[in-house]
Design a protein around this motif. Structure first.
Motif, mmCIF file in Angstrom:
data_model
loop_
_atom_site.group_PDB
_atom_site.id
_atom_site.type_symbol
_atom_site.label_atom_id
_atom_site.label_comp_id
_atom_site.label_asym_id
_atom_site.label_seq_id
_atom_site.Cartn_x
_atom_site.Cartn_y
_atom_site.Cartn_z
ATOM 1 N N ASN A 83 0.823 -1.218 0.000
ATOM 2 C CA ASN A 83 0.000 0.000 0.000
ATOM 3 C C ASN A 83 0.857 1.268 0.000
ATOM 4 O OD1 ASN A 83 -2.817 -1.260 0.524
ATOM 5 N ND2 ASN A 83 -1.526 -2.169 2.115
ATOM 6 N N LYS A 84 1.970 1.234 -0.714
ATOM 7 C CA LYS A 84 2.895 2.374 -0.701
ATOM 8 C C LYS A 84 2.233 3.663 -1.191
ATOM 9 C CE LYS A 84 7.626 0.668 -0.717
ATOM 10 N NZ LYS A 84 8.940 0.761 -1.397
ATOM 11 N N ASP A 85 1.325 3.545 -2.156
ATOM 12 C CA ASP A 85 0.669 4.741 -2.694
ATOM 13 C C ASP A 85 -0.196 5.438 -1.652
ATOM 14 O OD1 ASP A 85 1.864 4.272 -5.095
ATOM 15 O OD2 ASP A 85 0.113 3.332 -6.031
ATOM 16 N N PHE A 86 -0.604 4.693 -0.625
ATOM 17 C CA PHE A 86 -1.454 5.266 0.417
ATOM 18 C C PHE A 86 -0.642 6.095 1.399
ATOM 19 C CE2 PHE A 86 -3.718 5.007 4.520
ATOM 20 C CZ PHE A 86 -4.966 5.493 4.130
ATOM 21 N N LEU A 87 0.657 5.874 1.465
ATOM 22 C CA LEU A 87 1.512 6.525 2.446
ATOM 23 C C LEU A 87 1.899 7.929 2.011
ATOM 24 C CD1 LEU A 87 3.882 3.515 3.197
ATOM 25 C CD2 LEU A 87 1.816 4.186 4.433
ATOM 26 N N VAL A 88 2.170 8.789 2.993
ATOM 27 C CA VAL A 88 2.650 10.139 2.704
ATOM 28 C C VAL A 88 3.971 10.072 1.969
ATOM 29 C CG1 VAL A 88 3.445 12.294 3.755
ATOM 30 C CG2 VAL A 88 1.438 11.121 4.681
ATOM 31 N N SER A 89 4.833 9.136 2.355
ATOM 32 C CA SER A 89 6.125 8.928 1.709
ATOM 33 C C SER A 89 6.360 7.440 1.577
ATOM 34 C CB SER A 89 7.255 9.569 2.534
ATOM 35 O OG SER A 89 8.526 9.165 2.047
ATOM 36 N N ASP A 90 7.013 7.018 0.466
ATOM 37 C CA ASP A 90 7.298 5.594 0.309
ATOM 38 C C ASP A 90 8.658 5.214 0.879
ATOM 39 O OD1 ASP A 90 8.950 6.717 -1.542
ATOM 40 O OD2 ASP A 90 8.095 5.700 -3.284
ATOM 41 N N ASN A 91 9.305 6.153 1.579
ATOM 42 C CA ASN A 91 10.549 5.841 2.276
ATOM 43 C C ASN A 91 10.221 5.182 3.609
ATOM 44 O OD1 ASN A 91 12.552 7.085 0.449
ATOM 45 N ND2 ASN A 91 11.470 8.974 0.967
ATOM 46 N N ILE A 92 10.665 3.949 3.783
ATOM 47 C CA ILE A 92 10.314 3.160 4.962
ATOM 48 C C ILE A 92 11.588 2.585 5.577
ATOM 49 C CG2 ILE A 92 8.989 1.187 5.812
ATOM 50 C CD1 ILE A 92 7.163 1.539 3.358
#
Length: 365
Positions: A41-50
Motif C-alpha cells: 500500500n505504498k501509494d497510500f503513504l505520505v512517503s514511500d521511504n520506509i
C-alpha cells in the motif's frame, strides 16, 4: 527542540480530549509491523521511504510510517461504527528536515456503517482540530465522485489518467491542455472549469450544478457544508477540487487542512472505502491525520519561552525556603526553574531572586 516538543505535546493533549468528548477510544499499536503491509500500500503513504530491519526469525519488519493501515488491519467487519483516535510516533521523512525522524502524529478513524452523520462529525472534528492549532485556518473539501466523473468523460486510462489527476492537484491547466490534446473538447473545458472552481460553498455549489456534476455528490457536499455552517463553522470551509487523494484508495469526500504560517497542509483525510476493499473489509471508513511535524514553524513563533520564571538563589539560601517559593509560584500557574545563575540560551518571561523569604523581580535590559 525542547520548545517544539512542548508545543506538540500541548496540541496532542488538547486534541485527545476533544476526540474523547465525542466517544472516540484510544488505539494503541506497537512500533513496527511486517514490511509487507506497507509494501502493498505504498501509494497510500505520505512517503514511500520506509525504515526496515530483519527480525530474529528472518521476517522483514518496518518501523511504522503510518497508523491507518494498522487500524484497518486490526478492524473487524460488523454492525455499528468503531471510532478510534490515536497519538502515535511514526517514522518517516519529515517535510521540514527532509530526513528520517520520529514524528508524533494524531488523528481519528471511523470504521463500519459510516453514514453522512459520521462524515459530518469527522469534518467538524477536523475543523476543530485546526482551530486548536490556530484560529486562522481553513478546511478545503473535495468530492472524488465529481472529479472522477469529469475525468472519465475524457476517456483516458492508466498513466495518462494519473498525469491528469496530478495536473488537477497542481492546478496546472497549461499541462492539462497538452495532456488532453486529443480528448473531447467539451469534456476538457468542463474539467478545466471544475479546476478553476473554488471558494465558499455558497459560491461553488451553484457552479457545480451548472457544470452538470453528479447530482448526488453535489447534494452530499451541500448537506455536509450546511451542517457545519449550522454549527457556526462555515467561515472555515472552502471547496477546492485540487484536493485529489489517490483514487485507488479514496472515494467520496476528501479534505485537507491549512493554518496560517505553514505553507503545506497540516491535516489530511477522507473516505477510504477502496482501501477497505483492498484489505478485504466490507465496512466503510473515513478519518484524518494531523501532521505535527508541519507545526515546527508555528512552535518557533509562538513558543517564545522555555519557562515562565527563572528564580535565582545563592549558596546560603535554605532549601526549605526555596522550595516554598517555587511551590508558591507554581501554584500560581507558572512554570519555574530555580537556578544559581541564568542558563545560557534559556528563554523566560520573568527573572527574579529569592531574598530572604521574598521573591523580588530583577530588572533586565
Amino acid at each position: 527542540m525542547q520548545s517544539v516538543m512542548k508545543y506538540e505535546e500541548r496540541i496532542v493533549f488538547a486534541l485527545r480530549e476533544q476526540y474523547r468528548r465525542y466517544g472516540y477510544q484510544q488505539f494503541k499499536m506497537r512500533k513496527f509491523e511486517e514490511y509487507d503491509l506497507y509494501a502493498r500500500n505504498k501509494d497510500f503513504l505520505v512517503s514511500d521511504n520506509i525504515i526496515t530491519f530483519t527480525d530474529l526469525n528472518g521476517a522483514l519488519m518496518a518501523l511504522k510510517p503510518d497508523v491507518t493501515l494498522s487500524i484497518v488491519r486490526s478492524s473487524r467487519d460488523g454492525a455499528g461504527v468503531q471510532k478510534v483516535y490515536y497519538n502515535e510516533n511514526v517514522y518517516r521523512v519529515s517535510g521540514a528536515s527532509k530526513s528520517f525522524r520520529e514524528i508524533m502524529q494524531t488523528g481519528i478513524e471511523c470504521i463500519g456503517d459510516v453514514d453522512d452523520y459520521c462524515i459530518a462529525e469527522t469534518l467538524m472534528l477536523a475543523v476543530e482540530s485546526l482551530r486548536t492549532i490556530s484560529p486562522d485556518c481553513v478546511l478545503e473539501l473535495s468530492h472524488l465522485d465529481i472529479v472522477s466523473a469529469l475525468v472519465d468523460a475524457l476517456g483516458t486510462e492508466g498513466a495518462a489518467r494519473r498525469e491528469i489527476l496530478r495536473c488537477i492537484g497542481e492546478k496546472n491547466l497549461h499541462e492539462l491542455d497538452a495532456l488532453c490534446a486529443g480528448c473531447d473538447g467539451a469534456a476538457l473545458q468542463r474539467l478545466k472549469a471544475l479546476v478553476r472552481t473554488s471558494g465558499a460553498p455558497d459560491a461553488v455549489l451553484p457552479a457545480l450544478r451548472e457544470l452538470g456534476c453528479p447530482s448526488a455528490a453535489v447534494a452530499q457536499l451541500e448537506n455536509l457544508t450546511r451542517s457545519l455552517e449550522a454549527m457556526g463553522l462555515g467561515q472555515y470551509l472552502r471547496i477546492d477540487f485540487s484536493v485529489v487523494n489517490d483514487m485507488n484508495y479514496y472515494n467520496g469526500i476528501v479534505f485537507k487542512g491549512f493554518v496560517s504560517g505553514v505553507p503545506s497542509g497540516v491535516l489530511s483525510g477522507g473516505q477510504y472505502d477502496k482501501l477497505m476493499r483492498k484489505m478485504r473489509r466490507s465496512a466503510r471508513a473515513i478519518g484524518f491525520a494531523v501532521y505535527l511535524d508541519m507545526l515546527e514553524r508555528l512552535a518557533g513563533e509562538g513558543e517564545a519561552v522555555d519557562v515562565d520564571t527563572v528564580l535565582l538563589y545563592d549558596a546560603g539560601t535554605p532549601a526549605a525556603a526555596l522550595l516554598r517559593a517555587v511551590q508558591a509560584l507554581s501554584d500560581g500557574g507558572q512554570s519555574v526553574s530555580a537556578q544559581r545563575a541564568v542558563p545560557e540560551k534559556l528563554r523566560f518571561r520573568r527573572l527574579c531572586a529569592l531574598v530572604g523569604d521574598e521573591v523580588k523581580d530583577i530588572e533586565t535590559a
